[in-house]
Scaffold this motif. Sequence first.
Motif, PDB file in Angstrom:
ATOM      1  N   ASN A   7      -3.190   7.803   6.601  1.00 31.76           N
ATOM      2  CA  ASN A   7      -4.193   7.985   7.661  1.00 31.76           C
ATOM      3  C   ASN A   7      -4.771   9.398   7.642  1.00 31.76           C
ATOM      4  O   ASN A   7      -5.983   9.589   7.799  1.00 31.76           O
ATOM      5  CB  ASN A   7      -3.576   7.738   9.050  1.00 31.76           C
ATOM      6  CG  ASN A   7      -3.070   6.325   9.265  1.00 31.76           C
ATOM      7  OD1 ASN A   7      -2.159   6.104  10.061  1.00 31.76           O
ATOM      8  ND2 ASN A   7      -3.643   5.349   8.576  1.00 31.76           N
TER       9      ASN A   7
ATOM     10  N   GLY B 238      -5.572  -3.008  -2.445  1.00 32.07           N
ATOM     11  CA  GLY B 238      -4.829  -1.909  -1.849  1.00 32.07           C
ATOM     12  C   GLY B 238      -4.325  -0.914  -2.866  1.00 32.07           C
ATOM     13  O   GLY B 238      -4.325   0.301  -2.616  1.00 32.07           O
TER      14      GLY B 238
ATOM     15  N   ASP C   6      -7.176   1.189  -3.541  1.00 26.48           N
ATOM     16  CA  ASP C   6      -7.444   2.029  -2.372  1.00 26.48           C
ATOM     17  C   ASP C   6      -6.475   3.205  -2.286  1.00 26.48           C
ATOM     18  O   ASP C   6      -6.823   4.289  -1.812  1.00 26.48           O
ATOM     19  CB  ASP C   6      -7.306   1.215  -1.079  1.00 26.48           C
ATOM     20  CG  ASP C   6      -8.330   0.101  -0.944  1.00 26.48           C
ATOM     21  OD1 ASP C   6      -9.308   0.083  -1.720  1.00 26.48           O
ATOM     22  OD2 ASP C   6      -8.146  -0.756  -0.052  1.00 26.48           O
TER      23      ASP C   6
ATOM     24  N   ILE D 251      -6.412   3.092  10.650  1.00 23.59           N
ATOM     25  CA  ILE D 251      -5.537   1.924  10.459  1.00 23.59           C
ATOM     26  C   ILE D 251      -4.093   2.405  10.582  1.00 23.59           C
ATOM     27  O   ILE D 251      -3.356   2.534   9.603  1.00 23.59           O
ATOM     28  CB  ILE D 251      -5.837   1.237   9.114  1.00 23.59           C
ATOM     29  CG1 ILE D 251      -7.329   0.864   9.058  1.00 23.59           C
ATOM     30  CG2 ILE D 251      -4.993  -0.035   8.948  1.00 23.59           C
ATOM     31  CD1 ILE D 251      -7.822   0.412   7.711  1.00 23.59           C
TER      32      ILE D 251
ATOM     33  N   THR E 144      -3.603  -5.003   1.318  1.00 21.09           N
ATOM     34  CA  THR E 144      -5.028  -5.058   1.636  1.00 21.09           C
ATOM     35  C   THR E 144      -5.647  -6.193   0.831  1.00 21.09           C
ATOM     36  O   THR E 144      -5.570  -6.188  -0.402  1.00 21.09           O
ATOM     37  CB  THR E 144      -5.735  -3.732   1.307  1.00 21.09           C
ATOM     38  OG1 THR E 144      -5.092  -2.685   2.028  1.00 21.09           O
ATOM     39  CG2 THR E 144      -7.209  -3.792   1.697  1.00 21.09           C
TER      40      THR E 144
ATOM     41  N   ILE F  50      -6.512  -4.999   6.068  1.00 18.28           N
ATOM     42  CA  ILE F  50      -5.132  -4.532   5.949  1.00 18.28           C
ATOM     43  C   ILE F  50      -4.237  -5.482   6.737  1.00 18.28           C
ATOM     44  O   ILE F  50      -4.434  -5.704   7.937  1.00 18.28           O
ATOM     45  CB  ILE F  50      -4.999  -3.076   6.462  1.00 18.28           C
ATOM     46  CG1 ILE F  50      -5.680  -2.106   5.473  1.00 18.28           C
ATOM     47  CG2 ILE F  50      -3.527  -2.687   6.589  1.00 18.28           C
ATOM     48  CD1 ILE F  50      -7.170  -2.075   5.495  1.00 18.28           C
TER      49      ILE F  50
ATOM     50  N   ARG G 170     -11.046  -6.372   2.134  1.00 20.11           N
ATOM     51  CA  ARG G 170     -10.762  -5.030   2.664  1.00 20.11           C
ATOM     52  C   ARG G 170      -9.945  -5.063   3.951  1.00 20.11           C
ATOM     53  O   ARG G 170      -9.958  -4.113   4.725  1.00 20.11           O
ATOM     54  CB  ARG G 170     -12.057  -4.249   2.932  1.00 20.11           C
ATOM     55  CG  ARG G 170     -12.968  -4.031   1.755  1.00 20.11           C
ATOM     56  CD  ARG G 170     -14.331  -3.488   2.163  1.00 20.11           C
ATOM     57  NE  ARG G 170     -15.179  -4.544   2.717  1.00 20.11           N
ATOM     58  CZ  ARG G 170     -15.441  -4.700   3.979  1.00 20.11           C
ATOM     59  NH1 ARG G 170     -14.942  -3.876   4.895  1.00 20.11           N
ATOM     60  NH2 ARG G 170     -16.222  -5.686   4.397  1.00 20.11           N
TER      61      ARG G 170
ATOM     62  N   THR H 280      -6.792   9.909   3.985  1.00 11.51           N
ATOM     63  CA  THR H 280      -7.672   8.878   3.437  1.00 11.51           C
ATOM     64  C   THR H 280      -8.675   8.436   4.498  1.00 11.51           C
ATOM     65  O   THR H 280      -8.346   7.604   5.355  1.00 11.51           O
ATOM     66  CB  THR H 280      -6.828   7.672   2.971  1.00 11.51           C
ATOM     67  OG1 THR H 280      -5.703   8.135   2.225  1.00 11.51           O
ATOM     68  CG2 THR H 280      -7.658   6.718   2.136  1.00 11.51           C
TER      69      THR H 280
ATOM     70  N   TYR I 196      -9.129   4.820   5.652  1.00 13.20           N
ATOM     71  CA  TYR I 196      -7.950   4.257   6.316  1.00 13.20           C
ATOM     72  C   TYR I 196      -7.546   5.061   7.552  1.00 13.20           C
ATOM     73  O   TYR I 196      -6.487   4.819   8.138  1.00 13.20           O
ATOM     74  CB  TYR I 196      -6.757   4.224   5.353  1.00 13.20           C
ATOM     75  CG  TYR I 196      -6.677   3.012   4.455  1.00 13.20           C
ATOM     76  CD1 TYR I 196      -5.670   2.070   4.596  1.00 13.20           C
ATOM     77  CD2 TYR I 196      -7.603   2.804   3.427  1.00 13.20           C
ATOM     78  CE1 TYR I 196      -5.567   0.971   3.767  1.00 13.20           C
ATOM     79  CE2 TYR I 196      -7.521   1.708   2.585  1.00 13.20           C
ATOM     80  CZ  TYR I 196      -6.498   0.796   2.763  1.00 13.20           C
ATOM     81  OH  TYR I 196      -6.415  -0.298   1.931  1.00 13.20           O
TER      82      TYR I 196
ATOM     83  N   TRP J 295     -11.292  -1.877   6.270  1.00 15.15           N
ATOM     84  CA  TRP J 295     -11.857  -0.551   6.031  1.00 15.15           C
ATOM     85  C   TRP J 295     -13.331  -0.683   5.651  1.00 15.15           C
ATOM     86  O   TRP J 295     -13.745  -1.740   5.196  1.00 15.15           O
ATOM     87  CB  TRP J 295     -11.038   0.218   4.989  1.00 15.15           C
ATOM     88  CG  TRP J 295     -11.017  -0.269   3.559  1.00 15.15           C
ATOM     89  CD1 TRP J 295     -10.009  -0.916   2.932  1.00 15.15           C
ATOM     90  CD2 TRP J 295     -12.042  -0.085   2.559  1.00 15.15           C
ATOM     91  NE1 TRP J 295     -10.323  -1.175   1.616  1.00 15.15           N
ATOM     92  CE2 TRP J 295     -11.578  -0.671   1.364  1.00 15.15           C
ATOM     93  CE3 TRP J 295     -13.311   0.507   2.552  1.00 15.15           C
ATOM     94  CZ2 TRP J 295     -12.318  -0.689   0.183  1.00 15.15           C
ATOM     95  CZ3 TRP J 295     -14.062   0.495   1.379  1.00 15.15           C
ATOM     96  CH2 TRP J 295     -13.559  -0.101   0.216  1.00 15.15           C
TER      97      TRP J 295
ATOM     98  N   ASN K 262       0.832  -1.208   0.000  1.00 16.19           N
ATOM     99  CA  ASN K 262       0.000   0.000   0.000  1.00 16.19           C
ATOM    100  C   ASN K 262       0.863   1.252   0.000  1.00 16.19           C
ATOM    101  O   ASN K 262       0.594   2.215  -0.727  1.00 16.19           O
ATOM    102  CB  ASN K 262      -0.899   0.011   1.246  1.00 16.19           C
ATOM    103  CG  ASN K 262      -2.038  -0.973   1.133  1.00 16.19           C
ATOM    104  OD1 ASN K 262      -2.611  -1.166   0.071  1.00 16.19           O
ATOM    105  ND2 ASN K 262      -2.379  -1.598   2.243  1.00 16.19           N
TER     106      ASN K 262
ATOM    107  N   GLY L  38      -8.311   6.348  -1.259  1.00 20.38           N
ATOM    108  CA  GLY L  38      -9.654   6.314  -0.668  1.00 20.38           C
ATOM    109  C   GLY L  38     -10.756   6.686  -1.640  1.00 20.38           C
ATOM    110  O   GLY L  38     -11.851   7.081  -1.219  1.00 20.38           O
TER     111      GLY L  38
END
Length: 903
Positions: free
Chosen positions: A725, A560, A563, A734, A675, A681, A679, A728, A731, A747, A333, A573
Amino acid sequence: MSRLVKITIDGREIVAPEGEPVLKVAKENGIDIPSLCFLKELSPSGLCRLCIVKVEGRSGMVPSCLLTVQEGMKITAFDEELENTRKILLDNILSEHNDDCINCDRDGNCELQDLAYRYNLGRDNRMFASIWQELERKIDASSPVLYYDSSKCIKCMRCIKACAELQVKNVLSFAERGIESYVVAGLGKWSESECDGCGQCVQACPTGALVEKWETYGVKVRAKDVDKKVVTTCPYCGVGCQLELWIKDNRIVKVLGANEIPNEGKTCVKGRFGLDFVHKPDRLTKPLIKKNGKFEEVEWDEALDFVAKKLTEIKEKYGPDAIAGLASAKCTNEENYVFQKFMRAVIGTNNVDHCARLCHASTVAGLARAFGSGAMTNSIKELEYADVILVTGSNTTETHPVIATYIKRAVVFHGAKLIVVDPRKIDLVKYATLHLQQRNGTDVAWINGMLHIIWKEKLYNEEFIKSRTEDFDSIIPIIEKYTPEKVEEITGIPKEKLIEAARLYAKAEKASIVYSMGITQHTTGVDNVLSLANLAMITGHIGRESTGVNPLRGQNNVQGACDMGGLPDVYSGYQKVVDEQARKKFEEAWGVKLPDKPGLTVVEMMYAATEGKVKAFYMMGENPMMSDPNIPHVKEALEKVEFIVCQDIFMTETTQFADVILPVASFAEKEGTFTNTERRILKVNKAIEPLPGIRADWEIIQEIARRMGYEMNYASWEDILREINRLTPIYGGITPERVNRGEKLQWPCPTPEHPGTQYLHKEKFSRGLGKFHPVDFIPPAELPDENYPFILSTGRMLYHYHTATMTRRSNSLIKYSNEPYMEMNPDDMEKLGIKDGEKVKVSSRRGSIEIKAVASDRVFPGLVFIPFHFSEAAANILTNDALDPIAKIPELKVCSCKIEKIN
């Protein structure tokens, strides 16, 4: 969930679920009752009898693995009589066992050896004479990956049960009876059985009777010899299996399935026996620059300076949109985030895409329109508890083998009904209540047919439609036309089967749709996905546990990579580049002005290159000369551009066109996250030190950015994830801290306190109300005709993965399959005078290949199937690059072809 009751074991009060095996409860509470045949993941057999206990109010001794917890039980686990009896039982087992421990792979990691030591049963201390030499010794070394020795087998049945209950394959059984019995695969020989080499039996074996062949990883090793064991995430398909890598001398020497989410100890043959590619001598270890038509090794500074200089020159001469970038579903990711940031903030273009375009672009577009979120709605484990599962366009046992185990368990152990809709007789058909064998490219028709039946028979969920959806009335005029008779005419599916399937699905309490690229890789891919969304919404089969629409993502981090914004129209995201507010947020965070128009997709990039609009490619771990459709056109594109830089672990079919090749770390040599398809992680842990001279992808990108005047300043993967973080929302929670603690979050997870989301759309859809879309059937872009009378479909097989860059370097996997082939119906072969195994010429309007024809009733007359892994007969030379107008995904699943005898 079972109610909790109280029992006592040796005077200790324990609260446990009613009905659980007493042995399992005892072990979970630190009471080490001995056993050999028991594994908590398997049903108990009571064969070894070592786990005997006494129960107050009952006479004699009973195996605690077969004894279930009941309120008020008083159990004695240890006293002199029990221990003496166990010692006699163990002594008897040892008498039939070849205890040549000093030369056994399991020395120091053998449950029988441990118990012999515990009960002081060395050879001089035993009551029973050794008789194993008197029994006929059965050795089977015919499997490419396994070795069986009956003299070390204690007949515990764990291997048989693991095969039947965990993998649900039922390949293993006992031959002979009593003391002469031994384990066999199929009718007797491993290599002639249906065993696919998953190795679950080896992992279940408590002794050295079943072991891995050491040739896979090139080292004969025992547990006590290894330097460390590292749990990380598998680099192959989208399941995200957790693997325990055994490391010795900085090499992977053995792999086990880790007993963690999502695979719960299971693996497939690739995950367990296909990781030796990491150590192949042809790994790239030095940067290469093409000089005078030949690659020359250079130092990193020279390579990075050259890449930065060339990209800057092309950007200044032709503009930023003259450069296109391919991110990677193989990379983490964090690496994909940095790559798309580089393309947008440093180059200044949205021309960034990756191979998701070729697999699930239709899913991202279609489910986002219908539900507001383009991902799997449920968790993998939930499939086991669905009442009805509709699998379409997914050969799950080969492409996502561990997910297939949950589907098969649903049928075999929980009575679920399985509906398979697929042009081929895939393995799951053996477990299916119904197999609807449609003509390729007719999916909208059969789905509309099911909608028609559900509407006409009033099987729809009126309350759900009214309260949770909109625009239902818009689909009525369309589905009215798709009578079972009309659908049979279009698809070839008998109307009786269609009606039965519609009723089964609609009447279920918990129903899940599972699909993959057989649905998405069409010029009507988005239509197919929207139709499945209609089917779920009309019945209310979404937004609950074990109930939803579940696209299975193909590669380890294709979810991922999407994402993270490895797409031309969204940032991380799925925040759209045309959304002024989202764009402003990223501009402020990255400190640059960003382009406001979506960029080019993979196939569009290739056309732009041949048209002279794209002048340079930056490719991170992508191999379009194998993965893209219409390879002759891809070749033309790559030959025409001025500059190509590739980052990879090996030379590939694509790197030969590069001007610069940069060597990178494999999954085992770096840190970060993937990911998976649900979904979730998952942590990627560094198991071995990188080869000298290679770097992580994100480090390379950051260095090129710095040389182009843009500072990124990341010190680790954690720094990158913290930026993800912040920017997004899905996320947001996470964090690196939670990932490092072992949390495996799904997610959306917006805050550090959020538990993650097991399944989507619980009380409302991501977009608010689910939206119905009227979808009419449109035929494929290319249909058979007089000149090209066959339909060609392509896909994956179990033993190889994507472009086979990794799997065809595996010592073990190539023993199962290392040759291209085409499945063809025997009737068609007879008409053309083609013999089974004969090499034929297959041609389409784009090119031709020569390939072995294999007689198979998996395909109906008029259809042929070719796996796309083999460069010497690359299926994508033939495939059609016609695109879905919305998702821009090519029609890899249908093109017309002709087949000719070579002589």
